[in-house]
Scaffold this active site. Structure first.
Site, PDB file in Angstrom:
ATOM      1  N   SER A  60       0.849  -1.188   0.000  1.00 53.46           N
ATOM      2  CA  SER A  60       0.000   0.000   0.000  1.00 53.46           C
ATOM      3  C   SER A  60       0.886   1.240   0.000  1.00 53.46           C
ATOM      4  CB  SER A  60      -0.894   0.020   1.248  1.00 53.46           C
ATOM      5  OG  SER A  60      -1.768  -1.082   1.268  1.00 53.46           O
ATOM      6  N   ALA A 113      -6.572   2.517   1.849  1.00 48.03           N
ATOM      7  CA  ALA A 113      -8.002   2.710   2.095  1.00 48.03           C
ATOM      8  C   ALA A 113      -8.238   3.244   3.503  1.00 48.03           C
ATOM      9  CB  ALA A 113      -8.744   1.388   1.894  1.00 48.03           C
ATOM     10  N   HIS A 154     -10.394  -3.923  -3.532  1.00 51.85           N
ATOM     11  CA  HIS A 154     -10.351  -4.971  -4.556  1.00 51.85           C
ATOM     12  C   HIS A 154     -11.698  -5.095  -5.274  1.00 51.85           C
ATOM     13  CE1 HIS A 154      -6.380  -5.720  -3.179  1.00 51.85           C
ATOM     14  NE2 HIS A 154      -6.681  -6.456  -2.132  1.00 51.85           N
TER      15      HIS A 154
END
Length: 268
Positions: A60, A113, A154
């Protein structure tokens, strides 16, 4: 001559499978290396990166700010949310103020996220309630009542409606509206200690693998389908197109943003 083995971590989802198809099947030059593919969820890969356990790993962009001393970000294979991104979903619509009072199921605290969620709420993690759940069990957590809101990543971004859930907000759209920029989500990183020659060779191998998948889209997509939970071929193709690998991306400025945001929230 024996090939040098390198560990290569990535998520068990269709866009990563699409990206690494050429390498996994030996369809592109490996430049003298043998890659051991290790499939784990992104939070686990982020955590392993903090310990320097994998030679090459998906990561990430949020997490990369914590490991840039150990890893270099590769120029190919990034995921950027251009007008889309992680979403908050629930059984019913909530306002931002209501979401801040709910329990939120999240796929990991080092994911991009989760950072985007904090920015949207305008609150650091210590000021709202959340529970960490594997990314492929977030729908179940919301349906069962373990959490009232789910932060999905996803392919869940395309399938939440099948689970009877409603979208509360698309954080990628929100980010673009606020900044005018795509939302940096993930990239690929390599251990700096491997040295410049190995880094250059692996970078080329990854780029070649992505290009092979783009040039042989149907066969690469067929391979990726084994990782496509609740997606038919058409949706999987849409997911790979939206979320999938980008060649040669302008990640430096995006990564600098991750560093600034990390410092901001650490100060709160």
């Amino acid at each position: 001559m024996d090939k040098r083995k390198l560990t290569l971590g990535h998520s068990p989802d269709p866009d990563d499978a699409f990206m690494f198809y050429g390498l996994a099947k030996g369809l592109v030059p490996s430049h003298g290396y043998e890659f051991e593919h290790i499939l784990q969820d992104i939070q686990t890969l982020n955590e392993r990166a903090t310990r320097g356990e994998l030679d090459v790993t998906a990561i990430s962009i949020h997490a990369y700010a914590y490991v840039s001393d150990k890893y270099a970000l590769l120029p190919s294979g990034a995921s950027m949310g251009d007008g889309y991104g992680p979403m908050l979903v629930a059984k019913q619509k909530f306002t931002k103020e209501e979401v801040a009072r709910k329990t939120i199921a999240v796929p990991g605290t080092m994911t991009s996220a989760f950072l985007a969620l904090q920015l949207w709420l305008g609150k650091p993690a210590k000021e709202f309630k959340y529970v960490v759940v594997p990314f492929d069990r977030i729908f179940e957590a919301v349906r069962s009542g373990k959490a009232e809101v789910g932060l999905i990543i996803h392919e869940g971004q395309l399938t939440y409606g099948k689970s009877g859930l409603q979208r509360v907000v698309d954080l990628g759209k929100w980010w673009q509206k606020v900044t005018g920029l795509p939302l940096p989500l993930g990239g690929n990183a390599i251990r700096r200690s491997l040295g410049p020659e190995t880094i250059a060779s692996v970078s080329q191998a990854l780029r070649d693998s992505i290009q092979y998948a783009i040039d042989h889209r149907d066969e690469a997509l067929a391979y990726a389908m084994q990782f496509a939970r609740d997606l038919d071929t058409q949706l999987a193709d849409k997911f790979v197109c939206r979320c999938g690998p980008i060649l040669g991306l302008f990640l430096e400025s995006m990564t600098n943003r991750a560093f600034k945001l990390r410092r901001y929230f650490n100060a709160l």
